[in-house]
Design an enzyme around this catalytic site. Structure first.
Site, PDB file in Angstrom:
ATOM      1  N   LYS A  79     -63.682 102.825  76.656  1.00  0.00           N
ATOM      2  CA  LYS A  79     -62.837 104.136  78.105  1.00  0.00           C
ATOM      3  C   LYS A  79     -64.187 104.471  78.154  1.00  0.00           C
ATOM      4  O   LYS A  79     -64.420 105.327  79.541  1.00  0.00           O
ATOM      5  CB  LYS A  79     -62.527 104.910  76.907  1.00  0.00           C
ATOM      6  CG  LYS A  79     -60.921 104.417  76.830  1.00  0.00           C
ATOM      7  CD  LYS A  79     -60.347 103.623  77.159  1.00  0.00           C
ATOM      8  CE  LYS A  79     -58.908 102.459  76.914  1.00  0.00           C
ATOM      9  NZ  LYS A  79     -59.495 101.993  75.678  1.00  0.00           N
ATOM     10  N   TYR A 137     -47.437  97.824  69.334  1.00  0.00           N
ATOM     11  CA  TYR A 137     -48.429  98.286  69.635  1.00  0.00           C
ATOM     12  C   TYR A 137     -48.515  99.118  68.268  1.00  0.00           C
ATOM     13  O   TYR A 137     -47.774  99.519  67.586  1.00  0.00           O
ATOM     14  CB  TYR A 137     -48.637  98.890  70.861  1.00  0.00           C
ATOM     15  CG  TYR A 137     -49.047 100.083  71.659  1.00  0.00           C
ATOM     16  CD1 TYR A 137     -50.205  99.598  72.109  1.00  0.00           C
ATOM     17  CD2 TYR A 137     -48.645 101.362  70.517  1.00  0.00           C
ATOM     18  CE1 TYR A 137     -51.645 100.165  71.956  1.00  0.00           C
ATOM     19  CE2 TYR A 137     -50.518 102.459  70.537  1.00  0.00           C
ATOM     20  CZ  TYR A 137     -51.659 101.050  71.111  1.00  0.00           C
ATOM     21  OH  TYR A 137     -52.910 102.625  71.804  1.00  0.00           O
ATOM     22  N   TYR A 163     -56.792  97.514  68.874  1.00  0.00           N
ATOM     23  CA  TYR A 163     -57.344  96.890  69.476  1.00  0.00           C
ATOM     24  C   TYR A 163     -58.324  94.842  69.497  1.00  0.00           C
ATOM     25  O   TYR A 163     -57.929  93.771  69.457  1.00  0.00           O
ATOM     26  CB  TYR A 163     -57.427  97.079  71.277  1.00  0.00           C
ATOM     27  CG  TYR A 163     -56.882  98.552  71.399  1.00  0.00           C
ATOM     28  CD1 TYR A 163     -55.928  98.109  72.258  1.00  0.00           C
ATOM     29  CD2 TYR A 163     -57.284  99.558  70.926  1.00  0.00           C
ATOM     30  CE1 TYR A 163     -55.234  99.210  73.152  1.00  0.00           C
ATOM     31  CE2 TYR A 163     -55.657 100.839  71.644  1.00  0.00           C
ATOM     32  CZ  TYR A 163     -55.689 100.228  72.606  1.00  0.00           C
ATOM     33  OH  TYR A 163     -55.001 101.159  73.400  1.00  0.00           O
TER      34      TYR A 163
END
Ligand SMILES: *Cc1c(COP(=O)(O)O)cnc(C)c1O
Length: 336
Positions: free
Chosen positions: A49, A263, A289
């Site tokens: 990010k 998720y 992830y």
């Protein structure tokens, strides 16, 4: 591509290293594996990010904002990195965390990224799963504006066209590194979620005129919607850069076979991947992830998807702080 005209706050420690993984490659007996260390971007223990926020926060500053608003899952790495950059810029940061897993484990709710959100001084609020998060951010922005704050909303994962520029930059950086090392890369593999990373990469690969294929391993949505989301964002990113139509639809490939129950919910493959990378390479992956992304890569190698002699690069998108939110999952499941 007119990348240089976009304002950018240079905060990433880069170029991030591109390193061989000798012991993992030997253990799997397949292609030569490499790792692009975007877990070492520098800000707030690193992660993907940061590259997106370089462009997003520069835009916020240009718009005269003094307050950043964003959203993510409870253990959001994006929220943590946004909180850190807000601190560095002297901005107020408001984070809305969505309870996507329903976990009531104390570590999940309070440790890892959540602990750091608070440490960086962000204002954190929590909402149930399936909340309309964009609307929640708009509502919060309206409240804060009424109090005189100048708000700037950063979408979940920092994934709009401006944020994706961070991964256009990364693709150019990687192509340059590979060229300088004389390395022919057969595929670049990474975890894909809110799509900005993959969208930026495929646009950047076209811009770098390299034929490095990109494979996203999905962590949330099924294949079709995930690819559609990446492709749509890639198109928006090209338009922003003034090179519309450069990425063909078939350059966007996602494999969503490694999500498991959903998720943020651990899978045996993720647990194995996290453990293998720790013990063979001394590298920390994350449970949500990069652990699932690497689980996908390991399975593809075992099932003969790649040939010996190929060079496969795994983009490490960071997130190891999230491990502290998942200690409950590893307890009792670690080999001695
Ligand atoms: C957000 C994130 C991803 C996914 O990137 P997107 O741009 O959202 O697709 C991958 N790995 C980690 C560690 C992340 O935090």
């Amino acid at each position: 591509m007119k990348l240089a005209k976009f304002p950018r706050i240079r905060i990433t420690h880069g170029p991030t290293p591109l390193e061989p993984m000798h012991r993992l490659s030997a253990a799997l007996g397949g292609p030569q594996l490499w790792i692009k260390r975007d877990d070492c971007t520098g800000l707030a223990t690193g992660g993907n990010k940061t590259r997106k926020l370089e462009y997003l926060v520069a835009d916020a500053v240009q718009h005269g904002a003094d307050t950043l608003i964003t959203q993510g899952a409870t253990q959001s790495n994006h929220a943590r990195q946004t909180a850190a950059i807000a601190a560095k810029m002297g901005m107020e940061c408001h984070i809305i965390l969505e309870d996507r897993t329903g976990y009531r484990f104390a570590d999940y709710q309070h440790s890892g990224n959540v602990f750091l959100d608070h440490l960086y001084g962000a204002h954190v609020s929590e909402v149930p799963g399936n909340t309309a998060m964009d609307k929640a951010m708009e509502d919060l922005a309206a409240q804060l504006r009424a109090k005189g704050r100048k708000t700037y909303i950063i979408p979940g994962g920092g994934s709009n066209a401006l944020g994706a520029l961070g991964y256009v930059t990364c693709a150019l950086e990687l192509a340059d590194q590979a060229m300088n090392m004389g390395l022919h890369i057969d595929e670049l593999v990474h975890a894909t979620g809110s799509a900005g990373t993959q969208a930026g990469l495929v646009v950047g690969m076209e811009g770098a005129r390299t034929q490095i294929p990109v494979l996203g391993i999905g962590v949330r949505a099924p294949r079709q919607p995930q690819e559609d989301k990446v492709f749509m964002l890639a198109q928006q990113t090209e338009e922003l850069l003034g090179v519309p139509g450069s990425v063909a639809r078939d350059k966007v490939v996602a494999n969503c076979d490694y999500i498991g129950e959903g998720y943020g919910i651990p899978t045996p493959g993720m647990m194995e991947a996290v453990t293998m990378l720790a013990r063979l390479e001394g590298i920390l992956l994350d449970p949500v992830y990069s652990g699932k992304g690497m689980a996908g890569l390991i399975d593809l190698i075992r099932t003969g998807h790649y040939r010996k002699g190929q060079n496969i690069v795994f983009l490490h998108t960071g997130g190891a702080v999230g491990l502290y939110g998942y200690m409950h999952a590893f307890e009792g499941h670690m080999a001695p």
